[in-house]
Design a protein around this motif. Structure first.
Motif, PDB file in Angstrom:
ATOM      1  N   LYS A   1       0.831  -1.207   0.000  1.00 18.06           N
ATOM      2  CA  LYS A   1       0.000   0.000   0.000  1.00 18.06           C
ATOM      3  C   LYS A   1       0.866   1.257   0.000  1.00 18.06           C
ATOM      4  N   VAL A   2       1.933   1.203   0.780  1.00 19.09           N
ATOM      5  CA  VAL A   2       2.851   2.348   0.821  1.00 19.09           C
ATOM      6  C   VAL A   2       3.622   2.448  -0.490  1.00 19.09           C
ATOM      7  N   SER A   3       4.129   1.319  -0.897  1.00 16.34           N
ATOM      8  CA  SER A   3       4.985   1.265  -2.084  1.00 16.34           C
ATOM      9  C   SER A   3       4.287   1.818  -3.324  1.00 16.34           C
ATOM     10  N   ASP A   4       2.970   1.655  -3.368  1.00 12.00           N
ATOM     11  CA  ASP A   4       2.225   2.160  -4.530  1.00 12.00           C
ATOM     12  C   ASP A   4       2.235   3.682  -4.631  1.00 12.00           C
ATOM     13  N   PHE A   5       2.613   4.341  -3.546  1.00 15.08           N
ATOM     14  CA  PHE A   5       2.690   5.803  -3.613  1.00 15.08           C
ATOM     15  C   PHE A   5       4.120   6.321  -3.815  1.00 15.08           C
ATOM     16  N   VAL A   6       5.023   5.380  -4.004  1.00  9.56           N
ATOM     17  CA  VAL A   6       6.428   5.746  -4.196  1.00  9.56           C
ATOM     18  C   VAL A   6       6.824   5.426  -5.631  1.00  9.56           C
ATOM     19  N   TRP A   7       7.642   6.299  -6.214  1.00  7.67           N
ATOM     20  CA  TRP A   7       7.952   6.111  -7.635  1.00  7.67           C
ATOM     21  C   TRP A   7       8.541   4.755  -7.960  1.00  7.67           C
ATOM     22  N   SER A   8       9.416   4.257  -7.084  1.00  9.30           N
ATOM     23  CA  SER A   8      10.040   2.977  -7.424  1.00  9.30           C
ATOM     24  C   SER A   8       9.017   1.842  -7.373  1.00  9.30           C
ATOM     25  N   GLY A   9       8.001   1.993  -6.510  1.00  6.74           N
ATOM     26  CA  GLY A   9       6.928   1.007  -6.462  1.00  6.74           C
ATOM     27  C   GLY A   9       6.159   0.978  -7.768  1.00  6.74           C
ATOM     28  N   GLN A  10       5.830   2.155  -8.262  1.00  9.85           N
ATOM     29  CA  GLN A  10       5.096   2.231  -9.527  1.00  9.85           C
ATOM     30  C   GLN A  10       5.942   1.741 -10.701  1.00  9.85           C
ATOM     31  N   ILE A  11       7.221   2.059 -10.657  1.00  9.02           N
ATOM     32  CA  ILE A  11       8.109   1.569 -11.715  1.00  9.02           C
ATOM     33  C   ILE A  11       8.074   0.044 -11.731  1.00  9.02           C
ATOM     34  N   ASN A  12       8.116  -0.539 -10.529  1.00  4.14           N
ATOM     35  CA  ASN A  12       8.077  -1.993 -10.437  1.00  4.14           C
ATOM     36  C   ASN A  12       6.752  -2.544 -10.967  1.00  4.14           C
ATOM     37  N   ASN A  13       5.643  -1.885 -10.631  1.00  4.37           N
ATOM     38  CA  ASN A  13       4.347  -2.322 -11.159  1.00  4.37           C
ATOM     39  C   ASN A  13       4.348  -2.308 -12.681  1.00  4.37           C
ATOM     40  N   LEU A  14       4.921  -1.233 -13.235  1.00  8.85           N
ATOM     41  CA  LEU A  14       4.970  -1.129 -14.693  1.00  8.85           C
ATOM     42  C   LEU A  14       5.806  -2.269 -15.281  1.00  8.85           C
ATOM     43  N   MET A  15       6.923  -2.548 -14.624  1.00  8.75           N
ATOM     44  CA  MET A  15       7.789  -3.636 -15.083  1.00  8.75           C
ATOM     45  C   MET A  15       7.023  -4.957 -15.163  1.00  8.75           C
TER      46      MET A  15
END
Ligand SMILES: Nc1ncnc2c1ncn2[C@@H]1O[C@H](COP(=O)(O)OP(=O)(O)O)[C@@H](O)[C@H]1O
Ligand SMILES: [Mg+2]
Lengths: 287, 232
Positions: free
Chosen positions: B181-195
């Motif tokens: 939940k936290v990670s989704d608000f951090v750029w690296s989290g979103q980058i990982n989701n995109l990956m």
């Protein structure tokens, strides 16, 4: 300070600098003319670097105005920076890069021909170390490289912060020679030092800085003469006899006599050196 | 801005980095690691190119950030940056010179990842775009820390933990719902989701907003650091 306005390259009017409560410079007035070699002399912590930083636009003074080449030091632009060379109190060299690459960077920044690099290296006697990385150079060599870099853009004013501090006598002589050769070209040199001899030997004018004030200003030889209170002449004769004579007409005759007899070993005047002057002015020794 | 000065800075940085093990290792470690892992470890049931995606995200979090911080901090500490400024190199010229070098070096690293992951066509284009966005945000974060610090020591005492948070957060998030939940608000989290959805990326609003907001925050932090400490 009777120079004409137009020939002034550095004008300092009422500069004061405080860091918090501490007043480091107090109402400094100075003018430095065209092609002059000038030294700001003072013990460590006197505020020399601080004044140099103000003059080169690295620090904005608390009070007063300073101009170099007619421009306020708060508003220096490309135009002024292209006419000044600088040696800071740290080398500012890229330690991993070679001598050549360090200078190459600055030819590219200044937009001047690469040919200047070898010319500059030759001038400071570093041609052999051209490809050597800076971290493999001796302190004296580094300092000469810094000087080469400072001369890269053929500056009108050269600022040198303690150019020979911590150097061996041979490197010091090399640097002095270079500074002298600049004088012939009409470059103005503003240097700071805590080495009295250096100042006496090199400079047209010096200012003694003590606790933020300039306590004496002028030609170093004149200053020494002015503080020659004893005004005596000391003679050592070949037979080991020591004489101390007043600087007067009768003494002159006496000395002439000794000289004719050929029995004089040495003659000294009692003129103090700058160090003695400083002690007299401040009641403190220099180092 | 003067392109000649930018190119001069760029060239000096290429030469310097080749002799700077600490920065060089940042660029090389993960690309080398990914080649080794992909070719030596094959576990039944592991997602295809698991290591490529994992390491690519970590690479983005580490290499641009740490190298940018350490280059700027070292130049401040050694007074080389001051010398540049006194030769009238503008702060922006300097940052673009250094930044374009790091971007190039990291994009070369990204190509190693892409080759190892055998990406083609749309997948490849998406992968490189994501890498580029991530590298840029990471670089700006590094620049802010570098500008903020007085010397290399204090810079790495900040950049290492920050780098750890950004690069490990997405990995931890994959094991823990709360962290996710936290990670989704951090750029690296979103980058990982995109990956994880390479080849079929369908940008949703949250991804775009999180990336923009993160980029914005980092930019503001950089501005504050710059105003407070300056470059030299
Ligand atoms: N940025 C600064 N902040 C606070 N004090 C400073 C700063 N720069 C210099 N000083 C103080 O000013 C005094 C003069 O320093 P400086 O000009 O470097 O002396 P010098 O170069 O003559 O040895 C020193 O006491 C130093 O501690
Ligand atoms: Mg000093």
């Amino acid at each position: 300070m009777e120079q004409k306005k137009e020939s002034l390259r550095i004008e300092i009017q009422g500069i004061s600098q405080s860091f918090g409560e501490k007043k480091v410079l107090d109402n400094i007035q100075l003018n430095i003319g065209d092609g002059e070699i000038f030294a700001l002399l003072g013990p460590s912590g006197a505020g020399k670097t601080t004044l140099l930083k103000i003059l080169t636009g690295q620090l904005v003074q608390t009070e007063g105005t300073a101009k170099i080449l007619g421009t306020d030091t708060k508003k220096l632009t490309d135009k002024e920076y292209s006419k000044i060379g600088m040696m800071l109190d740290t080398s500012g060299l890229y330690e991993r890069l070679s001598c050549y690459d360090n200078l190459l960077l600055f030819t590219q920044i200044y937009g001047i021909s690469k040919n200047y690099i070898e010319e500059a290296l030759l001038k400071v006697g570093l041609m052999e170390a051209k490809k050597r990385p800076v971290n493999k150079l001796s302190k004296g060599m580094k300092q000469r490289l810094v000087l080469a870099r400072a001369l890269m853009n053929d500056p009108w004013i050269l600022f040198l912060d303690e150019p020979t501090s911590g150097l061996d006598p041979a490197s010091t002589r090399e640097i002095h020679k270079l500074i002298f050769s600049l004088k012939e070209k009409g470059t103005t040199v503003f240097l700071t030092t805590h080495n009295m001899e250096e100042a006496e030997k090199l400079c047209d004018n010096i200012a003694l800085l003590h606790e933020g004030n300039i306590v004496e200003y002028g030609n170093p030889k004149e200053i020494c003469r002015r503080y020659n209170h004893q005004n005596k002449i000391e003679i050592l004769l070949k037979n080991g006899k020591q004489l101390s004579l007043c600087n007067s007409e009768s003494s002159a005759k006496e000395i002439y006599g000794y000289l004719q007899e050929g029995i004089v070993e040495t003659i000294h005047s009692t003129e103090p050196n700058l160090e003695n002057v400083f002690v007299e002015l401040t009641g403190r020794s220099f180092e | 801005m003067n392109p000649k000065k930018i190119s001069a800075i760029f060239q000096k940085q290429v030469k310097e980095t080749l002799k700077n093990k600490e920065v060089l290792i940042q660029f090389l470690m993960f690309p080398i690691l990914v080649v080794i892992m992909e070719n030596s470890i094959k576990v039944e049931g592991m997602p295809e190119h698991y290591f490529v995606q994992l390491f690519a995200t970590m690479y983005i979090g580490m290499a641009p950030l740490v190298s940018m911080t350490s280059i700027i901090a070292e130049e401040k500490e050694k007074n080389t940056l001051r010398m540049l400024m006194l030769s009238n190199v503008k702060p922006m010229e300097y940052l673009i010179g250094i930044g374009s070098y790091i971007l190039l070096a990291c994009m070369i690293g990204a190509c190693v990842f892409a080759a190892t992951g055998e990406y083609k066509g749309r997948e490849l284009a998406e992968f490189l775009c994501i890498m580029m966005v991530g590298i840029l945000i990471s670089m700006l974060t590094g620049a802010a820390i570098g500008v903020w610090s007085k010397n290399a020591m204090s810079a790495s005492s900040v950049s290492v933990p920050v780098m750890m948070v950004f690069s490990f957060l997405p990995m931890i998030a994959s094991f823990n719902e709360h962290v996710k939940k936290v990670s989704d608000f951090v750029w690296s989290g979103q980058i990982n989701n995109l990956m994880n959805s390479l080849g079929a990326i369908d940008f949703d609003m949250q991804t775009v907003l999180v990336l923009l907001a993160n980029g914005g925050v980092v930019f503001v932090l950089f501005q504050i650091a710059y105003k407070k400490c300056g470059l030299a």
